[in-house]
Design an enzyme around this catalytic site. Structure first.
Site, short mmCIF file in Angstrom:
data_model
loop_
_atom_site.label_atom_id
_atom_site.label_comp_id
_atom_site.label_asym_id
_atom_site.label_seq_id
_atom_site.Cartn_x
_atom_site.Cartn_y
_atom_site.Cartn_z
CG ASP A 1 -2.10 0.84 1.16
OD1 ASP A 1 -2.58 1.08 0.03
OD2 ASP A 1 -2.61 1.28 2.21
CG HIS A 2 -0.60 4.87 0.46
ND1 HIS A 2 -1.07 5.88 -0.35
CD2 HIS A 2 -1.68 4.46 1.18
CE1 HIS A 2 -2.36 6.07 -0.12
NE2 HIS A 2 -2.76 5.21 0.80
CG ASP B 1 0.67 7.62 -3.09
OD1 ASP B 1 0.54 8.53 -3.93
OD2 ASP B 1 0.38 7.76 -1.89
CG HIS C 1 -4.98 7.76 4.43
ND1 HIS C 1 -4.39 8.51 3.45
CD2 HIS C 1 -5.32 6.60 3.84
CE1 HIS C 1 -4.37 7.82 2.31
NE2 HIS C 1 -4.93 6.66 2.52
P1 13P Z 1 -7.86 4.46 7.27
O1 13P Z 1 -6.67 4.20 8.10
O2 13P Z 1 -8.36 5.86 7.43
O3 13P Z 1 -8.93 3.44 7.44
O4 13P Z 1 -7.37 4.37 5.74
C1 13P Z 1 -6.71 3.23 5.31
C2 13P Z 1 -6.18 3.43 3.94
O5 13P Z 1 -6.78 4.10 3.12
C3 13P Z 1 -4.92 2.75 3.60
O6 13P Z 1 -4.50 3.01 2.32
#
Ligand code: 13P
EC number: 4.1.2.13
Length: 286
Positions: free
Chosen positions: A82-83, A104, A183
């Site tokens: 992720d990211h 990202d 987030h």
């Molecule tokens: P939250 O932590 O706000 O639930 O978001 C998670 C997220 O979008 C991870 O990419």
């Protein structure tokens, strides 16, 4: 273990108007909790590790846990980066065995975002792995609420025409647009731009990803799914549950540390089960 390609799962979610849950984890308890919830609900899940967590929870460890839990459970689990902001890290995770990558480049100038995202798509093709890109910037809730008095373009809400161009030029399989979610912990109700989401979905025709899932009202999550979202990211709900359980249980000076960790895992199972019900993702395997 049942085999579904990651893209197959996400396309099926879109077709069925449900969403895959992607849950951010950074330790064994969280990882295990997501697999238990998935098994209980007979739902596929995405287990995500963020670039920010890599030092603490390295890709090799995540892949090993994935192998262990996949053998035990007859449910498709996908391991997602992720990211990720570095092409080299995306490549490393692909080589380790990740089944889904988010690159990202949203903080980069547009052309650089296009170029780097496209290069990750090309590398990922060799591994048969789909890539999620980001356009517009999905902020953290703190920066986000400090910006609420500003105009939408300062919040970097995604432009649907730019999204179409971005998808065509990068070849990404899913897109995370900035539509008003953020987030972290929302201090007030987020305003989701459903009209823009609908236009982005129409312009790009690919499954969209809702970031910042924790704290978005259920009816808004459902409306996002209706307008083209097929994956919902949730992290804060799991992290808060972990910390709250430790704080609550830790008040007892005689408590076993292992018991605290088991209780936090079980509390996270309940949170994930609830999300899987909201997203109705078990339909994907039916
Ligand atoms: P939250 O932590 O706000 O639930 O978001 C998670 C997220 O979008 C991870 O990419």
């Amino acid at each position: 273990m049942l085999y579904f390609s990651p893209l197959e799962l996400i396309l099926k979610a879109k077709q069925e108007k449900v969403a895959l849950g992607s849950f951010n984890v950074f330790n064994n308890e969280m990882f295990h909790a997501v697999t238990i919830a998935a098994l209980k609900k007979k739902s596929p899940v995405i287990i995500a590790t963020g670039e920010v967590d890599i030092q603490y929870f390295p890709p090799e460890l995540a892949v090993s846990l994935m192998k262990i839990y996949s053998k035990k459970f007859d449910i498709p689990f996908l391991l997602h980066l992720d990211h990720c902001t570095q092409v080299e890290l995306a490549e490393k995770c692909l080589r380790c065995g990740y089944s889904s990558i988010m690159f990202d480049g949203s903080q980069l100038p547009y052309e650089e975002n296009v170029e780097k995202t496209r290069s990750v798509v090309k590398i990922a093709q060799w591994f048969g792995v789909p890539v999620e890109g980001e356009l517009g910037v999905i902020l953290g809730t703190r920066e986000f609420f400090e910006s609420t008095t500003q105009k939408d373009d300062q919040l970097k809400i995604t432009d649907p025409e730019a999204a179409r161009d971005f998808v065509l030029r990068t070849g990404i399989h899913t897109l995370a647009p900035s539509i008003g979610s953020a987030h972290g912990v929302y201090v007030k109700k987020p305003k989701i731009h459903f009209d823009i989401l609908k236009r982005i979905s129409k312009a790009t025709k690919i499954p969209l990803v809702l970031h910042g899932g924790s704290g978005i009202p259920v009816e808004d999550v459902h409306r996002c799914i209706e307008e083209g979202v097929a994956k919902v990211n949730v992290g804060t709900d799991l992290r808060r549950t972990l910390v709250d359980t430790i704080v609550h249980e830790g008040v007892n000076p005689y408590v076993e540390a292992r018991t605290v960790m088991e209780k936090s895992r079980d509390a996270i199972v309940t949170v994930v089960e609830n999300w899987l019900d909201i997203l109705k993702s078990s339909i994907i395997l039916q």
